[in-house]
Write a protein that holds these residues in place. Sequence first.
Motif, short mmCIF file in Angstrom:
data_model
loop_
_atom_site.label_atom_id
_atom_site.label_comp_id
_atom_site.label_asym_id
_atom_site.label_seq_id
_atom_site.Cartn_x
_atom_site.Cartn_y
_atom_site.Cartn_z
N THR A 52 0.82 -1.21 0.00
CA THR A 52 0.00 0.00 0.00
C THR A 52 0.85 1.26 0.00
OG1 THR A 52 -1.83 -1.11 1.14
CG2 THR A 52 -1.77 1.29 1.26
N LEU A 57 0.69 4.32 -2.66
CA LEU A 57 0.35 5.68 -2.25
C LEU A 57 1.43 6.65 -2.69
CD1 LEU A 57 -0.97 5.00 1.37
CD2 LEU A 57 -2.35 5.77 -0.57
N TYR A 73 -3.35 10.76 -6.54
CA TYR A 73 -3.84 10.46 -5.19
C TYR A 73 -5.06 11.30 -4.85
CZ TYR A 73 -4.25 10.44 -0.13
OH TYR A 73 -4.74 10.35 1.15
N SER A 97 -8.24 6.96 -2.66
CA SER A 97 -7.16 6.00 -2.91
C SER A 97 -7.12 4.90 -1.85
CB SER A 97 -5.81 6.72 -2.95
OG SER A 97 -5.73 7.60 -4.05
N TRP A 98 -7.40 5.27 -0.60
CA TRP A 98 -7.38 4.28 0.47
C TRP A 98 -8.42 3.18 0.24
CZ3 TRP A 98 -3.60 4.54 4.15
CH2 TRP A 98 -2.88 5.75 4.23
#
Length: 221
Positions: free
Chosen positions: A182, A186, A195, A199-200
Motif C-alpha cells: 500500500t 500511495l 492520489y 485511494s485508500w
Amino acid sequence: MKKLAVLLLTTLICGTGFAARIDTIKREGYTLIVSGNDEHFDDTIKQKLISTFFTVYPKIVKEYNKKSLKTVNFFIDTAYHGVAATDNGRVVFSVAYMTKHPNDIDVVTHEVMHIAQDYGDFDGPGWLTEGIADYVRNEHGVANPAANWKLPDYKPTQNYDNAYRVTARFLVWVETKVKKGTVKKLDSQMRDRTYTAASWNKLTGKSVDELWKDYSANPAI
C-alpha cells in the motif's frame, strides 16, 4: 577604493565560510556534492552523512522511484535553525542540530526519501508525505537506535494525520495487517498526482478513517 571593495568582499566570503571546500564523491552511478559555510564542522559527522547517503539512497531509488535524481547536493548550514530541509535535490542540514545530535544520522534517510518522492507542487496531504518519509527511515535507517529514534506507541490522542512517526507507525500497521504494498502505491500516486482520499478505499477496501478506527482498536504491529 576598488582594492578596498575587493578586500571587503574577500573578508565577507571567508567570514561566512563560503570558502569552505566542496567535496564531490561518485560511487556506482551516484554523485554527492557536499559543501557548507562552517569550516569547523566536525568531519566525522560529515563522513557519516556521506556514508549514510551511499548506503540508503540507492536502495530507496531502486525500491520507490528509479527515475529519481542521481546527483544530490548536501549543504551544511550555520544559518538554518531547523533540523534539515530538502528541495530540488538539495538537502540543507543544520550545523547546530547535527553538532548537538551527531548520532541522528538517519536524518539523511528521511530527507533523501523526499528527493525520491519528487511530488513537486502536487497539493497532496503533507502528513502523508512526511509519514512516508519516516516509514522509509524506519525501514532503511542505518542507526536509528543510536539516535534513540523509534516509532511511538499508539495513544488515543493520536490521529493518522499527525504526520512523521505517528503516521509512519500507522503505515506499518496497514502494510502488515491490511495490504502489503500500500505504501509504495500511495507514494506512486502522490508522484503521479493521482492520489485522492478515495485511494485508500481502492487500495485497501476501506477509507483512511475506517482504517484508523481499526488500528485504534488493535494497534499492535
